[in-house]
Design an enzyme around this catalytic site. Structure first.
Site, PDB file in Angstrom:
ATOM      1  N   GLY A 125      11.629 -20.150  -2.706  1.00 20.45           N
ATOM      2  CA  GLY A 125      11.495 -19.218  -1.585  1.00 20.45           C
ATOM      3  C   GLY A 125      11.680 -17.771  -2.001  1.00 20.45           C
ATOM      4  O   GLY A 125      12.817 -17.308  -2.159  1.00 20.45           O
ATOM      5  N   GLU A 128       8.745 -13.233   2.130  1.00 16.71           N
ATOM      6  CA  GLU A 128       9.350 -13.053   3.461  1.00 16.71           C
ATOM      7  C   GLU A 128       8.292 -12.508   4.422  1.00 16.71           C
ATOM      8  O   GLU A 128       7.231 -12.074   3.976  1.00 16.71           O
ATOM      9  CB  GLU A 128      10.541 -12.081   3.342  1.00 16.71           C
ATOM     10  CG  GLU A 128      11.597 -12.632   2.390  1.00 16.71           C
ATOM     11  CD  GLU A 128      12.895 -11.846   2.408  1.00 16.71           C
ATOM     12  OE1 GLU A 128      12.977 -10.814   3.122  1.00 16.71           O
ATOM     13  OE2 GLU A 128      13.833 -12.281   1.711  1.00 16.71           O
ATOM     14  N   PRO A 129       8.611 -12.476   5.702  1.00  7.22           N
ATOM     15  CA  PRO A 129       7.589 -12.003   6.652  1.00  7.22           C
ATOM     16  C   PRO A 129       7.061 -10.616   6.291  1.00  7.22           C
ATOM     17  O   PRO A 129       5.879 -10.333   6.472  1.00  7.22           O
ATOM     18  CB  PRO A 129       8.337 -11.986   7.987  1.00  7.22           C
ATOM     19  CG  PRO A 129       9.410 -13.008   7.829  1.00  7.22           C
ATOM     20  CD  PRO A 129       9.808 -12.988   6.389  1.00  7.22           C
ATOM     21  N   ALA A 131       7.338  -9.051   3.138  1.00  9.24           N
ATOM     22  CA  ALA A 131       7.163  -8.766   1.707  1.00  9.24           C
ATOM     23  C   ALA A 131       6.674  -9.969   0.921  1.00  9.24           C
ATOM     24  O   ALA A 131       7.322 -11.020   0.917  1.00  9.24           O
ATOM     25  CB  ALA A 131       8.468  -8.255   1.101  1.00  9.24           C
ATOM     26  N   GLY A 132       5.518  -9.781   0.257  1.00 13.48           N
ATOM     27  CA  GLY A 132       4.978 -10.826  -0.616  1.00 13.48           C
ATOM     28  C   GLY A 132       4.813 -10.263  -2.021  1.00 13.48           C
ATOM     29  O   GLY A 132       5.686 -10.398  -2.873  1.00 13.48           O
ATOM     30  N   HIS A 343     -24.864 -27.891  -0.298  1.00  9.97           N
ATOM     31  CA  HIS A 343     -24.883 -28.945   0.716  1.00  9.97           C
ATOM     32  C   HIS A 343     -25.580 -28.503   2.012  1.00  9.97           C
ATOM     33  O   HIS A 343     -25.714 -29.312   2.944  1.00  9.97           O
ATOM     34  CB  HIS A 343     -23.459 -29.397   1.049  1.00  9.97           C
ATOM     35  CG  HIS A 343     -22.854 -30.306   0.015  1.00  9.97           C
ATOM     36  ND1 HIS A 343     -22.526 -29.887  -1.243  1.00  9.97           N
ATOM     37  CD2 HIS A 343     -22.530 -31.627   0.073  1.00  9.97           C
ATOM     38  CE1 HIS A 343     -22.002 -30.903  -1.929  1.00  9.97           C
ATOM     39  NE2 HIS A 343     -22.000 -31.966  -1.160  1.00  9.97           N
ATOM     40  N   GLU A 368       1.167 -16.821  -5.647  1.00  9.88           N
ATOM     41  CA  GLU A 368       1.572 -16.683  -7.058  1.00  9.88           C
ATOM     42  C   GLU A 368       0.847 -15.512  -7.734  1.00  9.88           C
ATOM     43  O   GLU A 368       0.365 -15.611  -8.858  1.00  9.88           O
ATOM     44  CB  GLU A 368       1.339 -18.008  -7.800  1.00  9.88           C
ATOM     45  CG  GLU A 368       2.061 -19.139  -7.094  1.00  9.88           C
ATOM     46  CD  GLU A 368       2.739 -20.112  -8.017  1.00  9.88           C
ATOM     47  OE1 GLU A 368       3.027 -19.741  -9.150  1.00  9.88           O
ATOM     48  OE2 GLU A 368       2.997 -21.237  -7.564  1.00  9.88           O
ATOM     49  N   GLU A 372      -5.665  -9.196  -6.755  1.00  9.35           N
ATOM     50  CA  GLU A 372      -5.525  -7.773  -7.081  1.00  9.35           C
ATOM     51  C   GLU A 372      -4.338  -7.541  -8.015  1.00  9.35           C
ATOM     52  O   GLU A 372      -4.437  -6.764  -8.977  1.00  9.35           O
ATOM     53  CB  GLU A 372      -5.347  -6.956  -5.788  1.00  9.35           C
ATOM     54  CG  GLU A 372      -6.592  -6.894  -4.921  1.00  9.35           C
ATOM     55  CD  GLU A 372      -6.955  -8.226  -4.292  1.00  9.35           C
ATOM     56  OE1 GLU A 372      -6.042  -8.992  -3.937  1.00  9.35           O
ATOM     57  OE2 GLU A 372      -8.159  -8.529  -4.183  1.00  9.35           O
TER      58      GLU A 372
HETATM   59  C1  LIG Z   1      -0.685 -21.530   1.329  1.00  9.24           C
HETATM   60  C2  LIG Z   1       0.369 -20.596   0.821  1.00  9.24           C
HETATM   61  C3  LIG Z   1       1.494 -21.118   0.194  1.00  9.24           C
HETATM   62  C4  LIG Z   1       2.502 -20.267  -0.277  1.00  9.24           C
HETATM   63  N1  LIG Z   1       3.630 -20.795  -0.861  1.00  9.24           N
HETATM   64  C5  LIG Z   1       4.655 -19.973  -1.236  1.00  9.24           C
HETATM   65  C6  LIG Z   1       5.869 -20.502  -1.747  1.00  9.24           C
HETATM   66  O1  LIG Z   1       6.024 -21.725  -1.925  1.00  9.24           O
HETATM   67  N2  LIG Z   1       6.880 -19.658  -2.045  1.00  9.24           N
HETATM   68  C7  LIG Z   1       6.770 -18.308  -1.875  1.00  9.24           C
HETATM   69  O2  LIG Z   1       7.727 -17.584  -2.166  1.00  9.24           O
HETATM   70  N3  LIG Z   1       5.612 -17.777  -1.386  1.00  9.24           N
HETATM   71  C8  LIG Z   1       4.558 -18.564  -1.056  1.00  9.24           C
HETATM   72  N4  LIG Z   1       3.396 -18.039  -0.543  1.00  9.24           N
HETATM   73  C9  LIG Z   1       3.324 -16.606  -0.302  1.00  9.24           C
HETATM   74  C10 LIG Z   1       2.477 -15.869  -1.313  1.00  9.24           C
HETATM   75  O3  LIG Z   1       3.105 -15.882  -2.572  1.00  9.24           O
HETATM   76  C11 LIG Z   1       2.232 -14.452  -0.785  1.00  9.24           C
HETATM   77  O4  LIG Z   1       1.367 -14.596   0.339  1.00  9.24           O
HETATM   78  C12 LIG Z   1       1.595 -13.556  -1.828  1.00  9.24           C
HETATM   79  O5  LIG Z   1       2.541 -13.180  -2.795  1.00  9.24           O
HETATM   80  C13 LIG Z   1       0.993 -12.277  -1.230  1.00  9.24           C
HETATM   81  O6  LIG Z   1       1.914 -11.644  -0.399  1.00  9.24           O
HETATM   82  P1  LIG Z   1       1.514 -11.220   1.108  1.00  9.24           P
HETATM   83  O7  LIG Z   1       0.879 -12.367   1.787  1.00  9.24           O
HETATM   84  O8  LIG Z   1       2.710 -10.610   1.704  1.00  9.24           O
HETATM   85  O9  LIG Z   1       0.392 -10.117   0.923  1.00  9.24           O
HETATM   86  P2  LIG Z   1       0.646  -8.575   0.638  1.00  9.24           P
HETATM   87  O10 LIG Z   1       1.543  -8.408  -0.523  1.00  9.24           O
HETATM   88  O11 LIG Z   1       1.005  -7.904   1.908  1.00  9.24           O
HETATM   89  O12 LIG Z   1      -0.822  -8.103   0.206  1.00  9.24           O
HETATM   90  C14 LIG Z   1      -1.858  -7.912   1.167  1.00  9.24           C
HETATM   91  C15 LIG Z   1      -3.099  -7.396   0.403  1.00  9.24           C
HETATM   92  O13 LIG Z   1      -2.797  -6.155  -0.242  1.00  9.24           O
HETATM   93  C16 LIG Z   1      -3.061  -6.257  -1.627  1.00  9.24           C
HETATM   94  N5  LIG Z   1      -2.084  -5.489  -2.398  1.00  9.24           N
HETATM   95  C17 LIG Z   1      -0.717  -5.499  -2.268  1.00  9.24           C
HETATM   96  N6  LIG Z   1      -0.158  -4.686  -3.171  1.00  9.24           N
HETATM   97  C18 LIG Z   1      -1.181  -4.163  -3.895  1.00  9.24           C
HETATM   98  C19 LIG Z   1      -1.252  -3.250  -4.995  1.00  9.24           C
HETATM   99  N7  LIG Z   1      -0.156  -2.741  -5.555  1.00  9.24           N
HETATM  100  N8  LIG Z   1      -2.470  -2.928  -5.464  1.00  9.24           N
HETATM  101  C20 LIG Z   1      -3.594  -3.476  -4.934  1.00  9.24           C
HETATM  102  N9  LIG Z   1      -3.589  -4.327  -3.912  1.00  9.24           N
HETATM  103  C21 LIG Z   1      -2.403  -4.673  -3.406  1.00  9.24           C
HETATM  104  C22 LIG Z   1      -2.944  -7.751  -1.947  1.00  9.24           C
HETATM  105  O14 LIG Z   1      -3.628  -8.085  -3.139  1.00  9.24           O
HETATM  106  C23 LIG Z   1      -3.543  -8.359  -0.704  1.00  9.24           C
HETATM  107  O15 LIG Z   1      -4.945  -8.347  -0.825  1.00  9.24           O
HETATM  108  C24 LIG Z   1       2.355 -18.863  -0.106  1.00  9.24           C
HETATM  109  C25 LIG Z   1       1.189 -18.343   0.510  1.00  9.24           C
HETATM  110  C26 LIG Z   1       0.214 -19.195   0.950  1.00  9.24           C
HETATM  111  C27 LIG Z   1      -1.030 -18.609   1.601  1.00  9.24           C
END
Ligand SMILES: Cc1cc2nc3c(=O)[nH]c(=O)nc-3n(C[C@H](O)[C@H](O)[C@H](O)COP(=O)(O)OP(=O)(O)OC[C@H]3O[C@@H](n4cnc5c(N)ncnc54)[C@H](O)[C@@H]3O)c2cc1C
Length: 400
Positions: A125, A128-129, A131-132, A343, A368, A372
């Site tokens: 984990g 978070e809502p 931060a990814g 298809h 992961e 980008e």
């Molecule tokens: C099916 C699924 C399973 C998942 N499982 C896990 C899990 O088990 N554990 C876990 O911790 N997380 C998990 N995740 C979360 C996933 O790791 C995050 O969604 C991912 O890291 C991206 O973060 P975000 O969704 O907040 O997108 P954001 O970080 O908000 O990014 C939004 C967009 O902006 C772009 N962007 C952001 N920063 C930059 C930059 N510096 N330069 C250029 N472009 C940028 C991104 O590429 C993206 O296109 C999962 C997600 C999905 C969809």
């Protein structure tokens, strides 16, 4: 001498996983997917095959396989359905291999052994809502009090959130460093589902990997024993990134399996469907799509195999694993789009598997490390802006 041959053990494993998935999961995957249902019954079966502790040494309850084996398992599982490979990514890759490398002996005995045996399921984990990609933007905090840490926060988009027993969780343990966004203020902890103040739920609006479980969990004053700190205080960011080297590897190999599934389904259909008096495989533009799938499959496979080989010999592979993950996931999106195209209207229906492949592939282009983020990383390596520094703990190389 460089050797491109798989060993007899590898070939046997590949065949075993392929036949298991084809027999036990493939016949029901369409229904599971349509019903948004995670089938827990696959877990004991995967444990029985030794998949859940694949690359963990036997002394910690694992099957003692090499890292190439972990890749082969991932490829075969995602050939059937992405939801199966995701189990390997979070449980075996992100969690178990991190505990193997960074965990104390006590943590290995208490958590790694039952996880490797498949008695407990584990996940990771970080997200978070709010931060990814921007890990420093997470808000979860860990405050040390009376010999334990008190965690508060919420994790979102977590694979197996509503299924797993154990969780690797990342939180700010240093409030000053949190304010400065200094990642040396992050720490890593092991949480159990049963800890007071822990709750989880499933995300029901998800439109891909529908036979998998993805959810959230909340930590409301969760007391975590000090012995459950992984690594040292302040090593959380390094541990999170280390874990991603292992998770990304399984994602790369899995996406390779998805490309192969698209290729095989497309070749079959192209030999059956007729248009303009010939089977559609005779049309050059259809051949072009199938040729691209073959090229993407072979390239993706070589990339993850190299990464697995580097792991086997104990060499840092962040750059190579990142490249494998980026290339193969983007290629899998291309392959799935073209598989639907080949298809025709039938690809737009769940009567055929390619629509599922199309929905499933997109997640891996996001999780992961997004497409980008990987693009930036690879450019930075070439430009010399990014250099991997040695970490205190390294993934153990494979030893017979
Ligand atoms: C099916 C699924 C399973 C998942 N499982 C896990 C899990 O088990 N554990 C876990 O911790 N997380 C998990 N995740 C979360 C996933 O790791 C995050 O969604 C991912 O890291 C991206 O973060 P975000 O969704 O907040 O997108 P954001 O970080 O908000 O990014 C939004 C967009 O902006 C772009 N962007 C952001 N920063 C930059 C930059 N510096 N330069 C250029 N472009 C940028 C991104 O590429 C993206 O296109 C999962 C997600 C999905 C969809």
């Amino acid at each position: 001498m460089l050797d491109f041959d798989l060993s007899d053990e590898h070939l046997l494993l590949e065949r075993t996983v392929r036949e298991w998935a084809a027999r036990e999961v493939a016949p029901k995957i369409r229904d599971l997917d349509r019903e948004h249902r995670f089938d827990r019954r696959v877990l004991p079966q995967m444990a029985e095959l030794g998949l859940l502790g694949a690359s963990v040494p036997a002394q910690y309850g694992g099957a003692g396989m090499d890292y190439i084996s972990l890749g082969l398992i991932s490829e075969e599982l995602e050939y059937c359905d992405t939801s199966l490979r995701v189990i390997m990514s979070v449980h075996a890759g992100l969690n178990c291999l991190t505990l193997l490398t960074w965990g104390t002996e006590d943590q290995k005995q208490r958590y790694l052994v039952p996880q490797s045996q498949g008695l407990k399921i584990a996940t990771y984990g970080l997200t978070e809502p709010s931060a990814g990609s921007d890990v420093r933007g997470i808000q979860t905090t860990a405050v040390k009090r009376d010999g334990h840490y008190v965690l508060n926060g919420e994790k979102m988009w977590i694979s197996l959130a509503d299924v797993a027993d154990n969780f690797l969780v990342f939180a700010w343990s240093d409030p000053e460093k949190k304010k400065q966004r200094d990642p040396a203020g992050l720490s890593c902890f092991i949480l159990e589902r049963g800890f007071k103040g822990f709750s989880s739920g499933t995300l029901t609006q998800k439109w891909g990997i529908l036979a998998g479980n993805t959810g959230f969990f909340k930590m409301d004053d969760v007391e975590v024993p000090a012995e459950n700190l992984v690594g040292r205080e302040g090593e959380g960011f390094k541990i999170a990134m280390f874990a991603l080297d292992q998770g990304r590897y399984t994602v790369a190999a899995g996406a390779t399996g998805l490309i192969r599934a698209c290729r095989d389904a497309s070749a079959k259909y192209a030999g059956e469907r007729r248009a303009f008096g010939v089977e559609i495989g005779q049309h050059q533009l259809v051949k072009e799509m199938i040729a691209q799938m073959e090229s993407d499959y072979q390239t993706s496979r070589l990339l993850w195999l190299r990464s697995g080989w580097l792991k086997n010999v104990g060499r840092r592979n962040t750059r190579e694993t990142g490249l494998a993950k980026w290339f193969s996931t983007v290629a899998s999106e291309r392959a799935a789009g073209d598989a639907v195209q080949i298809h025709g209207a039938n690809g737009y229906s769940d009567e055929y598997p390619v629509g599922r492949f199309y929905r499933n592939c997109k997640g891996a282009v996001i999780y992961e490390g997004t497409r980008e983020i990987h693009k930036l990383m690879q450019a930075d390596y070439v430009l010399g802006y990014r250099v991997d520094r040695p970490t205190r703990c390294e993934l153990p190389k494979f030893e017979l």
